[in-house]
Design an enzyme around this catalytic site. Structure first.
Site, PDB file in Angstrom:
ATOM      1  N   ASN A  12      22.352 -77.145-153.023  1.00  0.00           N
ATOM      2  CA  ASN A  12      22.831 -76.844-151.896  1.00  0.00           C
ATOM      3  C   ASN A  12      21.972 -75.997-151.076  1.00  0.00           C
ATOM      4  O   ASN A  12      22.050 -74.727-151.519  1.00  0.00           O
ATOM      5  CB  ASN A  12      24.281 -76.199-151.936  1.00  0.00           C
ATOM      6  CG  ASN A  12      24.800 -75.694-150.702  1.00  0.00           C
ATOM      7  OD1 ASN A  12      24.642 -75.948-149.763  1.00  0.00           O
ATOM      8  ND2 ASN A  12      26.030 -74.939-150.802  1.00  0.00           N
ATOM      9  N   TRP A  13      21.372 -76.510-150.087  1.00  0.00           N
ATOM     10  CA  TRP A  13      20.334 -75.597-149.359  1.00  0.00           C
ATOM     11  C   TRP A  13      21.068 -74.514-148.461  1.00  0.00           C
ATOM     12  O   TRP A  13      20.124 -73.732-147.926  1.00  0.00           O
ATOM     13  CB  TRP A  13      19.355 -76.459-148.541  1.00  0.00           C
ATOM     14  CG  TRP A  13      18.527 -77.139-149.403  1.00  0.00           C
ATOM     15  CD1 TRP A  13      18.446 -77.518-150.858  1.00  0.00           C
ATOM     16  CD2 TRP A  13      17.491 -78.087-148.746  1.00  0.00           C
ATOM     17  NE1 TRP A  13      17.315 -78.143-151.298  1.00  0.00           N
ATOM     18  CE2 TRP A  13      16.946 -78.918-150.204  1.00  0.00           C
ATOM     19  CE3 TRP A  13      16.995 -78.517-147.601  1.00  0.00           C
ATOM     20  CZ2 TRP A  13      15.688 -79.549-149.952  1.00  0.00           C
ATOM     21  CZ3 TRP A  13      15.626 -79.429-147.662  1.00  0.00           C
ATOM     22  CH2 TRP A  13      15.202 -79.904-148.665  1.00  0.00           C
ATOM     23  N   LYS A  14      22.270 -74.720-148.112  1.00  0.00           N
ATOM     24  CA  LYS A  14      22.953 -73.891-147.236  1.00  0.00           C
ATOM     25  C   LYS A  14      22.291 -73.772-145.879  1.00  0.00           C
ATOM     26  O   LYS A  14      21.840 -74.746-145.417  1.00  0.00           O
ATOM     27  CB  LYS A  14      23.154 -72.474-147.825  1.00  0.00           C
ATOM     28  CG  LYS A  14      23.709 -72.566-149.275  1.00  0.00           C
ATOM     29  CD  LYS A  14      24.379 -71.401-149.831  1.00  0.00           C
ATOM     30  CE  LYS A  14      24.860 -71.589-151.161  1.00  0.00           C
ATOM     31  NZ  LYS A  14      25.421 -70.267-151.718  1.00  0.00           N
ATOM     32  N   HIS A 103      33.492 -75.426-149.756  1.00  0.00           N
ATOM     33  CA  HIS A 103      32.516 -74.158-150.625  1.00  0.00           C
ATOM     34  C   HIS A 103      33.398 -72.817-150.191  1.00  0.00           C
ATOM     35  O   HIS A 103      33.919 -72.727-148.987  1.00  0.00           O
ATOM     36  CB  HIS A 103      31.195 -74.199-149.925  1.00  0.00           C
ATOM     37  CG  HIS A 103      30.113 -73.566-150.484  1.00  0.00           C
ATOM     38  ND1 HIS A 103      30.259 -72.333-150.463  1.00  0.00           N
ATOM     39  CD2 HIS A 103      29.402 -73.718-151.557  1.00  0.00           C
ATOM     40  CE1 HIS A 103      29.347 -71.903-151.274  1.00  0.00           C
ATOM     41  NE2 HIS A 103      28.719 -72.777-151.799  1.00  0.00           N
ATOM     42  N   GLU A 105      32.032 -70.182-149.204  1.00  0.00           N
ATOM     43  CA  GLU A 105      31.725 -69.663-147.777  1.00  0.00           C
ATOM     44  C   GLU A 105      32.462 -70.386-146.705  1.00  0.00           C
ATOM     45  O   GLU A 105      32.714 -69.604-145.646  1.00  0.00           O
ATOM     46  CB  GLU A 105      30.224 -70.145-147.650  1.00  0.00           C
ATOM     47  CG  GLU A 105      29.326 -68.963-148.593  1.00  0.00           C
ATOM     48  CD  GLU A 105      28.099 -69.566-149.293  1.00  0.00           C
ATOM     49  OE1 GLU A 105      27.595 -70.462-148.674  1.00  0.00           O
ATOM     50  OE2 GLU A 105      27.596 -69.088-150.300  1.00  0.00           O
ATOM     51  N   GLU A 171      32.900 -72.714-158.887  1.00  0.00           N
ATOM     52  CA  GLU A 171      31.845 -71.607-158.262  1.00  0.00           C
ATOM     53  C   GLU A 171      32.764 -70.283-158.130  1.00  0.00           C
ATOM     54  O   GLU A 171      33.182 -70.091-157.010  1.00  0.00           O
ATOM     55  CB  GLU A 171      31.245 -71.778-156.979  1.00  0.00           C
ATOM     56  CG  GLU A 171      30.655 -73.262-156.957  1.00  0.00           C
ATOM     57  CD  GLU A 171      29.515 -73.354-155.755  1.00  0.00           C
ATOM     58  OE1 GLU A 171      28.351 -73.492-156.307  1.00  0.00           O
ATOM     59  OE2 GLU A 171      29.873 -73.282-154.753  1.00  0.00           O
ATOM     60  N   GLY A 177      25.176 -66.279-155.512  1.00  0.00           N
ATOM     61  CA  GLY A 177      23.942 -65.401-154.688  1.00  0.00           C
ATOM     62  C   GLY A 177      23.831 -64.118-155.422  1.00  0.00           C
ATOM     63  O   GLY A 177      23.205 -63.326-154.699  1.00  0.00           O
ATOM     64  N   SER A 216      24.646 -68.779-159.169  1.00  0.00           N
ATOM     65  CA  SER A 216      23.345 -67.851-159.689  1.00  0.00           C
ATOM     66  C   SER A 216      22.920 -68.998-160.751  1.00  0.00           C
ATOM     67  O   SER A 216      22.257 -68.439-161.834  1.00  0.00           O
ATOM     68  CB  SER A 216      23.243 -66.637-160.175  1.00  0.00           C
ATOM     69  OG  SER A 216      23.860 -65.894-159.135  1.00  0.00           O
ATOM     70  N   GLY A 237      22.485 -73.038-155.429  1.00  0.00           N
ATOM     71  CA  GLY A 237      22.110 -72.793-154.347  1.00  0.00           C
ATOM     72  C   GLY A 237      20.594 -72.167-154.313  1.00  0.00           C
ATOM     73  O   GLY A 237      19.567 -73.016-154.116  1.00  0.00           O
ATOM     74  N   GLY A 238      20.398 -70.810-154.369  1.00  0.00           N
ATOM     75  CA  GLY A 238      19.084 -70.247-154.000  1.00  0.00           C
ATOM     76  C   GLY A 238      17.955 -71.176-154.862  1.00  0.00           C
ATOM     77  O   GLY A 238      16.815 -71.287-154.551  1.00  0.00           O
TER      78      GLY A 238
END
Ligand code: 13P
Length: 253
Positions: A12-14, A103, A105, A171, A177, A216, A237-238
């Site tokens: 997930n590149w966000k 998600h 967010e 999640e 993150g 993470s 993610g990251g």
């Protein structure tokens, strides 16, 4: 990990990525996945969810490779006066096979309720996409001993009960993150509970639904997380923004 469910490693590149760097990342991953599939060492489905601006371009770059593309969100309607939104049909139209819905967010920053997430997940299925329905508790909810109740309520409220074309992503909000991951024991407890809820919600088809862990995930911890019972992959993610980091997770399967 359960061998009857093929693991899924999703990036997930966000809201990250401009075209130059992102096209080389997608091309690099497509080359690695193609080589791995040829040599028989690719043991997972691999999915990239770039921002909407890059979806068509990334889709072209990974076409012909084992990598699929997906959106990070969709509107519940197929079309209409919804400025700024993208529908599930539009994602399917440019070759997406998945879309992430609910998600944390989006739930927190865009105030999306379980009912909204359910409408989006249903739209995804209507358009022929697999819906990746995200659930997860906050730190305060975990500290209050409510983690299982929260994820159960979110899953029952936001996953369509008519189809198994759903992927669930657990999640924990406090692990996203932050560099903090849930322990394999905590992950295993939540995933086992989600599996029971899925079987109750979908009947025997609940056994076919993949449950991903996200928060993470890195190459260094992926092996321990992915070998936990009922963990069928990862939502990353990251670490999905660098080819070596993401590929380290794919090869940890
Ligand atoms: P991180 O891997 O950066 O913690 O993000 C997890 C996530 O939110 C994926 O959807």
């Amino acid at each position: 990990m359960n061998r009857t469910r093929r693991p899924l490693i999703a990036g997930n590149w966000k809201m990250n990525g401009l075209s130059a760097a992102s096209t080389s990342l997608a091309a690099e991953l497509a080359a690695r996945a193609t080589d791995a599939a040829r040599s028989g060492s690719l043991r997972a489905d691999v999915l990239l969810c770039p921002p909407a601006t890059l979806l068509a371009e990334v889709g072209r770059l990974v076409a012909g490779s084992p990598i699929a593309t997906g959106g990070q969100d969709c509107h519940a309607e197929a079309s209409g006066a919804f400025t700024g939104d993208v529908s599930a049909e539009m994602l399917a139209d440019i070759g997406c096979r998945y879309v992430i819905v609910g998600h944390s967010e989006r739930r927190s920053l865009h105030k999306e309720s379980d009912a909204i997430v359910l409408a989006k997940a249903s739209a995804a299925l209507r358009a022929g996409l697999a819906a990746i329905v995200c659930v997860g508790e906050t730190a305060a909810e975990r500290d209050a001993g409510q983690a299982l109740a929260v994820v159960e309520r979110q899953l029952r409220g936001s996953a369509p009960s008519t189809s198994a074309a759903v992927v669930v992503a657990y999640e924990p909000v406090w692990a996203i993150g932050t560099g903090r991951t849930a322990s394999p024991a905590d992950i295993g407890e939540v995933h086992a509970h989600l599996r029971q809820v899925l079987k109750d919600h979908l009947g025997p088809k609940g056994n076919d639904v993949r449950i991903l862990y996200g928060g993470s995930v890195k190459a260094a911890n992926a092996g321990a997380i992915l070998s936990t019972a009922d963990v069928d992959g990862a939502l990353v993610g990251g670490a999905s923004l660098k080819a070596d980091d993401f590929w380290g997770i794919v090869t940890a399967v």
